[in-house]
Design a protein around this motif. Structure first.
Motif, PDB file in Angstrom:
ATOM      1  N   GLU A  23      44.044  34.746  32.532  1.00  7.39           N
ATOM      2  CA  GLU A  23      44.662  35.758  31.675  1.00  7.39           C
ATOM      3  C   GLU A  23      43.542  36.373  30.862  1.00  7.39           C
ATOM      4  O   GLU A  23      42.688  35.642  30.340  1.00  7.39           O
ATOM      5  CB  GLU A  23      45.712  35.136  30.758  1.00  7.39           C
ATOM      6  CG  GLU A  23      46.456  36.175  29.919  1.00  7.39           C
ATOM      7  CD  GLU A  23      47.576  35.561  29.084  1.00  7.39           C
ATOM      8  OE1 GLU A  23      48.741  35.889  29.325  1.00  7.39           O
ATOM      9  OE2 GLU A  23      47.266  34.741  28.205  1.00  7.39           O
ATOM     10  N   GLN A  28      44.028  47.866  29.496  1.00  4.41           N
ATOM     11  CA  GLN A  28      45.452  48.189  29.655  1.00  4.41           C
ATOM     12  C   GLN A  28      46.313  47.025  29.168  1.00  4.41           C
ATOM     13  O   GLN A  28      47.415  46.812  29.671  1.00  4.41           O
ATOM     14  CB  GLN A  28      45.743  48.560  31.119  1.00  4.41           C
ATOM     15  CG  GLN A  28      45.008  49.842  31.528  1.00  4.41           C
ATOM     16  CD  GLN A  28      45.350  50.314  32.926  1.00  4.41           C
ATOM     17  OE1 GLN A  28      46.222  49.784  33.593  1.00  4.41           O
ATOM     18  NE2 GLN A  28      44.651  51.337  33.387  1.00  4.41           N
ATOM     19  N   GLY A  29      45.792  46.272  28.195  1.00  3.91           N
ATOM     20  CA  GLY A  29      46.548  45.156  27.632  1.00  3.91           C
ATOM     21  C   GLY A  29      46.184  43.842  28.288  1.00  3.91           C
ATOM     22  O   GLY A  29      45.338  43.770  29.180  1.00  3.91           O
ATOM     23  N   LYS A  30      46.833  42.778  27.816  1.00  2.00           N
ATOM     24  CA  LYS A  30      46.543  41.450  28.360  1.00  2.00           C
ATOM     25  C   LYS A  30      47.181  41.333  29.742  1.00  2.00           C
ATOM     26  O   LYS A  30      48.365  41.616  29.909  1.00  2.00           O
ATOM     27  CB  LYS A  30      47.109  40.386  27.414  1.00  2.00           C
ATOM     28  CG  LYS A  30      46.465  39.034  27.570  1.00  2.00           C
ATOM     29  CD  LYS A  30      46.968  38.052  26.521  1.00  2.00           C
ATOM     30  CE  LYS A  30      46.138  38.098  25.271  1.00  2.00           C
ATOM     31  NZ  LYS A  30      46.498  37.022  24.319  1.00  2.00           N
ATOM     32  N   LEU A  31      46.397  40.943  30.729  1.00  2.79           N
ATOM     33  CA  LEU A  31      46.900  40.845  32.102  1.00  2.79           C
ATOM     34  C   LEU A  31      46.521  39.503  32.696  1.00  2.79           C
ATOM     35  O   LEU A  31      45.491  38.917  32.351  1.00  2.79           O
ATOM     36  CB  LEU A  31      46.312  41.959  32.974  1.00  2.79           C
ATOM     37  CG  LEU A  31      46.767  43.390  32.659  1.00  2.79           C
ATOM     38  CD1 LEU A  31      45.944  44.394  33.454  1.00  2.79           C
ATOM     39  CD2 LEU A  31      48.251  43.571  32.963  1.00  2.79           C
ATOM     40  N   LYS A  32      47.404  39.026  33.593  1.00  2.00           N
ATOM     41  CA  LYS A  32      47.101  37.830  34.378  1.00  2.00           C
ATOM     42  C   LYS A  32      46.778  38.255  35.804  1.00  2.00           C
ATOM     43  O   LYS A  32      47.294  39.278  36.288  1.00  2.00           O
ATOM     44  CB  LYS A  32      48.318  36.900  34.418  1.00  2.00           C
ATOM     45  CG  LYS A  32      48.644  36.227  33.114  1.00  2.00           C
ATOM     46  CD  LYS A  32      49.825  35.275  33.316  1.00  2.00           C
ATOM     47  CE  LYS A  32      50.108  34.495  32.055  1.00  2.00           C
ATOM     48  NZ  LYS A  32      51.208  33.529  32.240  1.00  2.00           N
ATOM     49  N   ASP A  35      49.795  38.910  37.833  1.00  3.36           N
ATOM     50  CA  ASP A  35      50.534  40.164  37.668  1.00  3.36           C
ATOM     51  C   ASP A  35      50.332  41.086  38.873  1.00  3.36           C
ATOM     52  O   ASP A  35      51.106  42.014  39.077  1.00  3.36           O
ATOM     53  CB  ASP A  35      50.067  40.892  36.392  1.00  3.36           C
ATOM     54  CG  ASP A  35      50.509  40.174  35.129  1.00  3.36           C
ATOM     55  OD1 ASP A  35      51.516  39.446  35.178  1.00  3.36           O
ATOM     56  OD2 ASP A  35      49.848  40.343  34.088  1.00  3.36           O
ATOM     57  N   PHE A  36      49.285  40.845  39.639  1.00  2.00           N
ATOM     58  CA  PHE A  36      48.949  41.718  40.771  1.00  2.00           C
ATOM     59  C   PHE A  36      49.544  41.235  42.091  1.00  2.00           C
ATOM     60  O   PHE A  36      49.293  41.849  43.131  1.00  2.00           O
ATOM     61  CB  PHE A  36      47.421  41.841  40.919  1.00  2.00           C
ATOM     62  CG  PHE A  36      46.773  42.575  39.786  1.00  2.00           C
ATOM     63  CD1 PHE A  36      46.555  43.938  39.848  1.00  2.00           C
ATOM     64  CD2 PHE A  36      46.397  41.909  38.630  1.00  2.00           C
ATOM     65  CE1 PHE A  36      45.964  44.620  38.792  1.00  2.00           C
ATOM     66  CE2 PHE A  36      45.815  42.581  37.564  1.00  2.00           C
ATOM     67  CZ  PHE A  36      45.600  43.940  37.647  1.00  2.00           C
ATOM     68  N   PRO A 104      42.380  49.082  34.908  1.00  2.00           N
ATOM     69  CA  PRO A 104      42.045  48.256  33.745  1.00  2.00           C
ATOM     70  C   PRO A 104      40.646  47.645  33.877  1.00  2.00           C
ATOM     71  O   PRO A 104      40.164  47.417  34.987  1.00  2.00           O
ATOM     72  CB  PRO A 104      43.124  47.168  33.760  1.00  2.00           C
ATOM     73  CG  PRO A 104      43.594  47.097  35.170  1.00  2.00           C
ATOM     74  CD  PRO A 104      43.424  48.463  35.755  1.00  2.00           C
TER      75      PRO A 104
END
Lengths: 219, 72
Positions: A23, A28-32, A35-36, A104
Motif C-alpha cells: 500500500e 492519485q491517493g493511497k493505493l494498493k 486495487d489493480f 499515479p
C-alpha cells in the motif's frame, strides 16, 4: 536474490510468482497493488523527479498511455521522492512540455516498495531507484522484469511489444520469436514427446525441423 | 487519501462516488458510471468505507447517513 530491509532478509520477486502486495501514497491517493487486479499493470521506477532522462521517460509513458489502456494495461510510476515533489514535477511537465501525466506515481520516501521489489541497485546509487519495469498480469502474477541503468532511458516501443507478446502468448498458447511484432508468425511450442515430434511435421506449420515451427495467427 | 480531503471530508471524486452509491452498486458499476479505472474506484471505496461515508454489503456499496450529510 535477497534484500536486507530493516535488519530482516526479504526475497525479491521472481517471474511467475505473485507480485508482492503493498500500500503506498501516490499522486492519485493511497493505493494498493491489489486495487489493480483485473488489469495488467506496468509498475516502473525512475531515479528522481526533475531530472532530464526521467522527464523524457514520463513523456514517453504518457504518450503510450492510450495504447496501453486499449490493451487493459494501467501504469504506475515510483521514485524515492515526496508526493509534493511528484505533484510539482508532473505539473511542470504539463506546463513546459504540454504533456499531462495521467497515471499515479508512488511517493516511496521510506523505500518500502523499492526495497520490496529490488529497485535500488547500490552499485549505481544507494538513494535512487534504477529504471525498473515490472509487468504484472490481471491475476497479480509478475510476468516480466526489465532493468535499465540510470543513464539510459527506456524504449516505449519495447514496453508495448512486451505487453503484446505476453497477451498473445496467453491468448494463443504460443511463444514469440526475437524481434517479434504483432501480426508476424509466432512459435509453436516444441512437442513434448517423440510421438508428438513426428506428428508436428504433418500439422501444416511452417517448420524448419520438428522443434522449430512457426504459424500465423488468424486474427 | 484518494477520496478524502485533509479535513476528513470527501473530495470531489469522493462526492461523485457517494452520489453514485445512493443506490447500492458494485465497484464495476461505479467505475462504469463515472468512467474511471477500477483501481481508482477501489482505492476511493476503501477510503470512504474507512471514513464511514459508505458501507459494503455482499459486494455492493451504499451511502451511509454520514455520507448523505456530507453531500448536503
Amino acid at each position: 536474490m535477497c534484500e536486507e530491509q530493516k535488519g530482516r532478509s526479504i526475497r525479491l520477486p521472481m517471474l511467475g510468482e505473485k507480485a508482492p502486495e503493498f500500500e503506498a501514497v501516490t499522486t492519485q491517493g493511497k493505493l494498493k497493488l491489489s486495487d489493480f487486479r483485473g488489469s495488467w499493470l506496468i509498475l516502473f521506477s525512475h531515479p528522481a523527479d526533475f531530472t532530464p532522462v526521467c522527464t523524457t521517460e514520463f513523456i514517453g509513458f504518457a504518450e503510450i498511455f492510450d495504447e496501453l489502456q486499449a490493451r487493459n494495461v494501467q501504469l504506475m510510476g515510483l521514485s524515492i521522492d515526496s508526493v509534493y515533489s511528484h505533484i510539482s514535477w508532473v505539473r511542470n511537465i504539463e506546463e513546459k512540455f504540454g504533456m499531462k501525466i495521467p497515471f499515479p506515481v508512488i511517493a516511496d520516501l521510506n523505500k518500502e516498495v523499492a526495497s520490496l521489489y529490488g529497485m535500488i541497485m547500490p552499485g549505481e546509487s544507494k538513494t535512487e531507484t534504477s529504471r525498473c519495469v515490472f509487468v504484472i498480469d490481471p491475476d497479480g502474477i509478475l510476468r516480466a522484469m526489465v532493468y535499465y541503468p540510470l543513464t539510459t532511458g527506456r524504449n516505449m516501443d519495447e514496453i508495448l511489444r512486451i505487453i503484446d507478446a505476453l497477451q498473445t502468448t496467453d491468448k494463443h498458447h504460443v511463444a514469440t520469436p526475437a524481434n517479434w511484432r504483432p501480426g508476424e508468425p509466432v512459435i509453436v511450442p516444441p512437442p513434448p514427446t517423440q510421438e508428438a515430434a513426428e506428428e508436428r511435421l504433418k500439422q501444416g506449420f511452417d517448420c524448419k525441423d520438428w522443434y522449430f515451427c512457426k504459424k500465423t495467427l488468424d486474427e | 487519501m484518494a477520496c478524502i480531503s485533509p479535513d476528513g471530508k470527501p473530495n470531489l471524486l469522493g462526492e461523485k462516488i457517494l452520489e453514485t452509491a445512493k443506490e447500492p452498486c458494485t465497484p464495476e458499476e461505479i467505475a462504469s458510471t463515472l468512467i474511471l479505472p477500477f483501481f481508482r474506484v477501489r482505492g476511493g471505496l476503501r477510503d470512504l468505507v474507512e471514513a464511514g461515508y459508505l458501507k459494503e454489503e455482499r459486494g455492493k456499496y451504499m451511502i451511509t447517513d454520514k455520507g448523505l450529510q456530507a453531500l448536503e
